[in-house]
Scaffold this motif. Structure first.
Motif, PDB file in Angstrom:
ATOM      1  N   MET A   1       0.818  -1.206   0.000  1.00 55.05           N
ATOM      2  CA  MET A   1       0.000   0.000   0.000  1.00 55.05           C
ATOM      3  C   MET A   1       0.857   1.264   0.000  1.00 55.05           C
ATOM      4  N   VAL A   2       1.939   1.246   0.787  1.00 58.69           N
ATOM      5  CA  VAL A   2       2.767   2.449   0.953  1.00 58.69           C
ATOM      6  C   VAL A   2       3.816   2.575  -0.153  1.00 58.69           C
ATOM      7  N   TYR A   3       4.610   1.518  -0.343  1.00 61.30           N
ATOM      8  CA  TYR A   3       5.767   1.604  -1.240  1.00 61.30           C
ATOM      9  C   TYR A   3       5.371   1.444  -2.714  1.00 61.30           C
ATOM     10  N   VAL A   4       4.422   0.539  -2.990  1.00 62.68           N
ATOM     11  CA  VAL A   4       4.051   0.281  -4.387  1.00 62.68           C
ATOM     12  C   VAL A   4       2.970   1.240  -4.864  1.00 62.68           C
ATOM     13  N   HIS A   5       1.917   1.378  -4.062  1.00 62.92           N
ATOM     14  CA  HIS A   5       0.753   2.144  -4.523  1.00 62.92           C
ATOM     15  C   HIS A   5       0.729   3.587  -4.037  1.00 62.92           C
ATOM     16  N   GLY A   6       1.730   3.973  -3.247  1.00 63.80           N
ATOM     17  CA  GLY A   6       1.956   5.380  -2.964  1.00 63.80           C
ATOM     18  C   GLY A   6       1.024   6.054  -1.978  1.00 63.80           C
ATOM     19  N   HIS A   7       0.392   5.271  -1.093  1.00 61.61           N
ATOM     20  CA  HIS A   7      -0.488   5.858  -0.088  1.00 61.61           C
ATOM     21  C   HIS A   7       0.216   5.909   1.259  1.00 61.61           C
ATOM     22  N   GLU A   8       0.233   7.068   1.886  1.00 60.14           N
ATOM     23  CA  GLU A   8       0.641   7.106   3.284  1.00 60.14           C
ATOM     24  C   GLU A   8      -0.294   6.165   4.031  1.00 60.14           C
ATOM     25  N   PHE A   9       0.221   5.432   5.034  1.00 63.38           N
ATOM     26  CA  PHE A   9      -0.559   4.337   5.615  1.00 63.38           C
ATOM     27  C   PHE A   9      -1.929   4.794   6.122  1.00 63.38           C
ATOM     28  N   GLY A  10      -1.975   5.880   6.866  1.00 62.61           N
ATOM     29  CA  GLY A  10      -3.246   6.367   7.382  1.00 62.61           C
ATOM     30  C   GLY A  10      -4.197   6.775   6.273  1.00 62.61           C
ATOM     31  N   ALA A  11      -3.665   7.397   5.228  1.00 64.43           N
ATOM     32  CA  ALA A  11      -4.498   7.812   4.103  1.00 64.43           C
ATOM     33  C   ALA A  11      -5.031   6.591   3.352  1.00 64.43           C
ATOM     34  N   GLY A  12      -4.191   5.541   3.245  1.00 62.09           N
ATOM     35  CA  GLY A  12      -4.649   4.312   2.596  1.00 62.09           C
ATOM     36  C   GLY A  12      -5.794   3.664   3.353  1.00 62.09           C
ATOM     37  N   LEU A  13      -5.695   3.677   4.687  1.00 64.42           N
ATOM     38  CA  LEU A  13      -6.786   3.146   5.508  1.00 64.42           C
ATOM     39  C   LEU A  13      -8.077   3.929   5.271  1.00 64.42           C
ATOM     40  N   LYS A  14      -7.960   5.238   5.205  1.00 68.98           N
ATOM     41  CA  LYS A  14      -9.149   6.074   4.981  1.00 68.98           C
ATOM     42  C   LYS A  14      -9.755   5.797   3.612  1.00 68.98           C
ATOM     43  N   LEU A  15      -8.900   5.592   2.611  1.00 69.16           N
ATOM     44  CA  LEU A  15      -9.404   5.265   1.270  1.00 69.16           C
ATOM     45  C   LEU A  15     -10.201   3.966   1.302  1.00 69.16           C
ATOM     46  N   ILE A  16      -9.643   2.935   1.946  1.00 69.63           N
ATOM     47  CA  ILE A  16     -10.345   1.655   2.041  1.00 69.63           C
ATOM     48  C   ILE A  16     -11.666   1.830   2.781  1.00 69.63           C
ATOM     49  N   ARG A  17     -11.650   2.578   3.863  1.00 71.97           N
ATOM     50  CA  ARG A  17     -12.870   2.797   4.647  1.00 71.97           C
ATOM     51  C   ARG A  17     -13.914   3.599   3.868  1.00 71.97           C
ATOM     52  N   SER A  18     -13.472   4.407   2.893  1.00 74.24           N
ATOM     53  CA  SER A  18     -14.426   5.138   2.063  1.00 74.24           C
ATOM     54  C   SER A  18     -15.108   4.224   1.046  1.00 74.24           C
ATOM     55  N   LEU A  19     -14.496   3.055   0.818  1.00 76.74           N
ATOM     56  CA  LEU A  19     -15.023   2.109  -0.173  1.00 76.74           C
ATOM     57  C   LEU A  19     -15.813   0.966   0.455  1.00 76.74           C
ATOM     58  N   THR A  20     -15.578   0.690   1.728  1.00 77.52           N
ATOM     59  CA  THR A  20     -16.339  -0.357   2.419  1.00 77.52           C
ATOM     60  C   THR A  20     -16.346  -0.109   3.917  1.00 77.52           C
ATOM     61  N   ALA A  21     -17.467  -0.438   4.536  1.00 79.19           N
ATOM     62  CA  ALA A  21     -17.565  -0.358   6.000  1.00 79.19           C
ATOM     63  C   ALA A  21     -17.452  -1.745   6.623  1.00 79.19           C
TER      64      ALA A  21
END
Length: 322
Positions: free
Chosen positions: A49-69
């Motif tokens: 998530m961080v190194y390959v797809h370029g999301h800061e870890f907390g921001a990546g979590l928020k993105l996932i949470r925006s797509l599913t609860a």
């Protein structure tokens, strides 16, 4: 009782006894969220998530949470390769728990510290194992379930069949998940009827519309048969399952003489593993978006035999449950 109502679905609060294996580099946030939203358990691979797809870890979590609860898990490789890595993983676990993650999959080391953090928050930890002795060590550390990695798995496959592993682990009193060889609906049902409480699939989810892997990578999975998957030592120093490509044919699958010598030494093996780790992180990241497997590695398990088309995640899971 339905085959879909298992100890895993009840414990983790999911609808389908199906876990999307954490994959470096293939676990992009959209894929993780899609599996959970469809009723399974998507699992975050933090370095992916961080190194390959370029999301800061907390921001990546928020993105996932925006797509599913729905429930989402996280992979923690607990090998003590370096103090910096260990401290980073501990921060990621803390952030994950703060973000509502309550399921963790651990591998390659003692999972006790993850168990302690997860249990304090009311969560669960399942541990990757390839044989009974590693299962016993995981249980001593307090894990809640076992992911039995068999000889048809992608990544670092185990030495034993799915049948041998369930016979070896079924008496331990915790849910056992079948990891390896699940490419189609018949494989899914067969594993549950064998006595597994769930399955873990990775390769099948690379060949989905939500995965950001290169179309040629997905096409290679669809077109490959089980015998097209070979083991190479040239990524990490121990055998990893990859698709045979012209690049693999050209470079071979065995570690070089110097690497083999260093891997045998008590001290030098750690240096060699560190070199391999740094090199493979870069190579595998590059391979995710490489056309035709020109100069890198496409990881896959022998479940390719049951994968015949690229589908949306929801359709893959709908067919499994049907």
């Amino acid at each position: 009782m339905s085959l879909l109502d298992t100890a895993v679905t009840r414990q983790l609060g999911i609808e389908v006894p199906l876990i999307c294996g954490a994959m470096y580099p293939c676990s992009n946030p959209e894929l993780v969220a899609a599996v959970s939203e469809a009723g399974g358990m998507g699992v975050i691979q933090p370095l992916s998530m961080v190194y390959v797809h370029g999301h800061e870890f907390g921001a990546g979590l928020k993105l996932i949470r925006s797509l599913t609860a729905r429930p989402v898990g996280m992979n923690v490789i607990v090998e003590k390769s370096s103090k910096v890595y260990q401290e980073r993983m501990q921060r990621y676990v803390d952030q994950a728990i703060e973000g509502g993650i309550r399921f963790f999959v651990t591998s390659l080391g003692n999972p006790r510290w993850v168990v302690e953090k997860a249990h304090a928050a009311g969560g669960f930890v399942y541990h990757d194992v390839t044989e009974r002795k590693w299962a016993m060590k995981g249980l001593e550390a307090g894990v809640d379930g076992l992911i039995a990695v068999n000889d048809r798995a992608g990544g670092h496959a185990g030495p034993k069949s799915a049948e041998a592993l369930i016979a070896e682990l079924s008496d331990l009193g915790v849910p056992v998940v079948c990891a390896g060889g699940i490419g189609g609906e018949e494989d899914f049902v067969r594993a549950l009827r064998m006595g597994y409480a769930a399955v873990q699939m990775g390769t099948r989810f690379i060949a989905t519309t939500e995965c950001t892997a290169h179309p040629d990578y997905k096409r290679a999975i669809v077109e490959a048969d089980a015998e097209d998957v070979v083991l190479t030592e040239r990524i990490t120093g121990v055998p990893v399952s990859v698709i045979r490509t012209p690049y693999i044919e050209r470079t071979g699958t065995k570690a070089g003489p110097l690497a083999r010598w260093m891997l045998k030494g008590r001290k030098t093996k750690h240096w060699m593993r560190t070199i391999y780790a740094l090199t493979s992180l870069r190579k595998l990241k590059h391979s995710l978006h490489t056309a035709r497997g020109r100069d890198d590695y496409w990881q896959a398990g022998r479940s390719v035999a049951g994968i015949t088309e690229v589908l949306p995640v929801a359709e893959v899971i709908r067919r499994m449950t049907a």
